[in-house]
Design a protein around this motif. Structure first.
Motif, PDB file in Angstrom:
ATOM      1  N   LYS A  87      45.219  41.240  40.738  1.00  0.00           N
ATOM      2  CA  LYS A  87      45.593  40.030  41.466  1.00  0.00           C
ATOM      3  C   LYS A  87      45.060  38.800  40.732  1.00  0.00           C
ATOM      4  O   LYS A  87      44.047  38.878  40.043  1.00  0.00           O
ATOM      5  N   PRO A  88      45.733  37.661  40.894  1.00  0.00           N
ATOM      6  CA  PRO A  88      45.241  36.442  40.247  1.00  0.00           C
ATOM      7  C   PRO A  88      43.911  35.997  40.844  1.00  0.00           C
ATOM      8  O   PRO A  88      43.571  36.365  41.977  1.00  0.00           O
ATOM      9  N   LEU A  89      43.181  35.216  40.087  1.00  0.00           N
ATOM     10  CA  LEU A  89      41.892  34.691  40.528  1.00  0.00           C
ATOM     11  C   LEU A  89      42.122  33.279  41.058  1.00  0.00           C
ATOM     12  O   LEU A  89      42.554  32.390  40.327  1.00  0.00           O
ATOM     13  N   LEU A  90      41.869  33.093  42.354  1.00  0.00           N
ATOM     14  CA  LEU A  90      42.190  31.820  42.998  1.00  0.00           C
ATOM     15  C   LEU A  90      40.946  31.160  43.579  1.00  0.00           C
ATOM     16  O   LEU A  90      39.966  31.827  43.912  1.00  0.00           O
ATOM     17  N   GLU A 133      42.462  31.148  55.122  1.00  0.00           N
ATOM     18  CA  GLU A 133      41.245  31.350  54.333  1.00  0.00           C
ATOM     19  C   GLU A 133      40.910  32.836  54.222  1.00  0.00           C
ATOM     20  O   GLU A 133      40.362  33.276  53.210  1.00  0.00           O
ATOM     21  N   GLU A 134      41.234  33.596  55.253  1.00  0.00           N
ATOM     22  CA  GLU A 134      40.976  35.042  55.219  1.00  0.00           C
ATOM     23  C   GLU A 134      41.842  35.710  54.157  1.00  0.00           C
ATOM     24  O   GLU A 134      41.386  36.610  53.436  1.00  0.00           O
ATOM     25  N   GLU A 135      43.090  35.278  54.035  1.00  0.00           N
ATOM     26  CA  GLU A 135      43.978  35.839  53.015  1.00  0.00           C
ATOM     27  C   GLU A 135      43.535  35.429  51.612  1.00  0.00           C
ATOM     28  O   GLU A 135      43.706  36.181  50.649  1.00  0.00           O
ATOM     29  N   LEU A 136      42.954  34.242  51.487  1.00  0.00           N
ATOM     30  CA  LEU A 136      42.491  33.757  50.182  1.00  0.00           C
ATOM     31  C   LEU A 136      41.383  34.631  49.615  1.00  0.00           C
ATOM     32  O   LEU A 136      41.239  34.754  48.396  1.00  0.00           O
ATOM     33  N   GLN A 165      43.552  22.705  48.725  1.00  0.00           N
ATOM     34  CA  GLN A 165      44.559  22.986  47.702  1.00  0.00           C
ATOM     35  C   GLN A 165      44.111  24.184  46.872  1.00  0.00           C
ATOM     36  O   GLN A 165      42.989  24.183  46.349  1.00  0.00           O
ATOM     37  N   ILE A 166      44.976  25.179  46.735  1.00  0.00           N
ATOM     38  CA  ILE A 166      44.617  26.430  46.052  1.00  0.00           C
ATOM     39  C   ILE A 166      45.090  26.385  44.596  1.00  0.00           C
ATOM     40  O   ILE A 166      46.236  26.043  44.312  1.00  0.00           O
ATOM     41  N   TYR A 167      44.197  26.763  43.668  1.00  0.00           N
ATOM     42  CA  TYR A 167      44.507  26.750  42.245  1.00  0.00           C
ATOM     43  C   TYR A 167      44.288  28.146  41.644  1.00  0.00           C
ATOM     44  O   TYR A 167      43.395  28.883  42.067  1.00  0.00           O
ATOM     45  N   ALA A 221      31.074  32.732  40.198  1.00  0.00           N
ATOM     46  CA  ALA A 221      31.850  33.804  40.832  1.00  0.00           C
ATOM     47  C   ALA A 221      31.863  33.690  42.349  1.00  0.00           C
ATOM     48  O   ALA A 221      32.850  34.065  42.989  1.00  0.00           O
ATOM     49  N   LEU A 222      30.804  33.158  42.949  1.00  0.00           N
ATOM     50  CA  LEU A 222      30.743  33.095  44.407  1.00  0.00           C
ATOM     51  C   LEU A 222      31.706  32.049  44.975  1.00  0.00           C
ATOM     52  O   LEU A 222      31.967  32.034  46.181  1.00  0.00           O
ATOM     53  N   PHE A 223      32.271  31.172  44.130  1.00  0.00           N
ATOM     54  CA  PHE A 223      33.243  30.188  44.592  1.00  0.00           C
ATOM     55  C   PHE A 223      34.659  30.768  44.671  1.00  0.00           C
ATOM     56  O   PHE A 223      35.517  30.209  45.350  1.00  0.00           O
ATOM     57  N   ALA A 224      34.910  31.858  43.966  1.00  0.00           N
ATOM     58  CA  ALA A 224      36.258  32.423  43.893  1.00  0.00           C
ATOM     59  C   ALA A 224      36.679  32.991  45.241  1.00  0.00           C
ATOM     60  O   ALA A 224      35.871  33.540  45.992  1.00  0.00           O
ATOM     61  N   GLY A 225      37.976  32.828  45.563  1.00  0.00           N
ATOM     62  CA  GLY A 225      38.500  33.336  46.816  1.00  0.00           C
ATOM     63  C   GLY A 225      38.106  32.506  48.021  1.00  0.00           C
ATOM     64  O   GLY A 225      38.268  32.948  49.152  1.00  0.00           O
TER      65      GLY A 225
END
Length: 214
Positions: free
Chosen positions: A88-91, A75-78, A97-99, A115-119
């Motif tokens: 970098k891509p927006l994940l 989760e820290e890397e996400l 499951q990561i999209y 925006a607060l849901f990203a990463g």
């Protein structure tokens, strides 16, 4: 002939406007100047607006790079893929499951409504439709049936619209009971002498000799 036309025009201006010919033409010149200035200002603004719109459309039309498979990450890397770095891509993750949601940057990127849901794995926040910091987690324990149904709808939406690029690495915490159990097991193993050890063999022979003497 021209003089007669000019005299007739002056009489008509005075009769219909009540102004002298000189005043009439001065007012006419001022109106024309105001119209020219206004046209120049608004025309320039419209051109600038069109240029910005065209630039935005061209930026939107630029093809996105293909999604990159990340495999299993923490989760820290996400958090590195929250949109703050445009290279970098927006994940975003749901239920571990990561999209890749780069194509919806206007919603999940900086300044977007989500925006607060990203990463992050925002499963709990999506299920509850909450924007509170405490709900920005993948922990869905204690959710009601309606919230779980809402989360399932979100998951179906992401599965059908975005490419899955990885999963969040699950860490299994070691409880105190497990640690104590392992320690006690090791202690018992150390305390019990091996049957084939030299000490056990010597004790066995000594016991046999005593029995024969009796």
């Amino acid at each position: 002939m021209a003089l007669q036309i000019w005299e007739t025009l002056k009489e008509a201006i005075t009769a219909y406007t009540g102004l002298s010919p000189a005043t009439f033409f001065t007012v006419l010149a001022l109106l024309w100047a105001v119209y020219y200035v206004a046209t120049a200002l608004f025309g320039s603004s419209d051109d600038h607006h069109h240029q910005r719109s065209r630039a935005f459309e061209e930026e939107q039309m630029e093809p996105l790079p293909p999604p990159v498979q990340l495999g299993e990450i923490t989760e820290e890397e996400l958090k590195q893929y929250d949109g703050s770095d445009s290279k970098k891509p927006l994940l975003m993750a749901i239920k571990g499951q990561i999209y890749d949601v780069s194509q919806s940057r206007m919603f999940y990127g900086p300044g977007g409504p989500y925006a607060l849901f990203a990463g992050k794995d925002a499963s709990r926040a999506l299920a509850k439709m909450s924007f509170e910091e405490k709900d920005l987690t993948g922990d869905i324990s204690g959710l009601g049936p309606f919230e779980l149904d809402a989360l399932q709808d979100w998951e179906y939406k992401f599965m059908s619209k975005y490419v899955k690029v990885g999963t969040i690495k699950q860490t299994v915490p070691v409880t105190e009971g497990d640690a104590n159990g392992e320690a006690s097991g090791a202690a018992e193993s150390d305390a019990k002498p091996a049957e084939d050890s030299p000490v056990a063999e010597t004790e066995k022979k000594s016991s046999t000799a005593e029995t024969k003497d009796e």
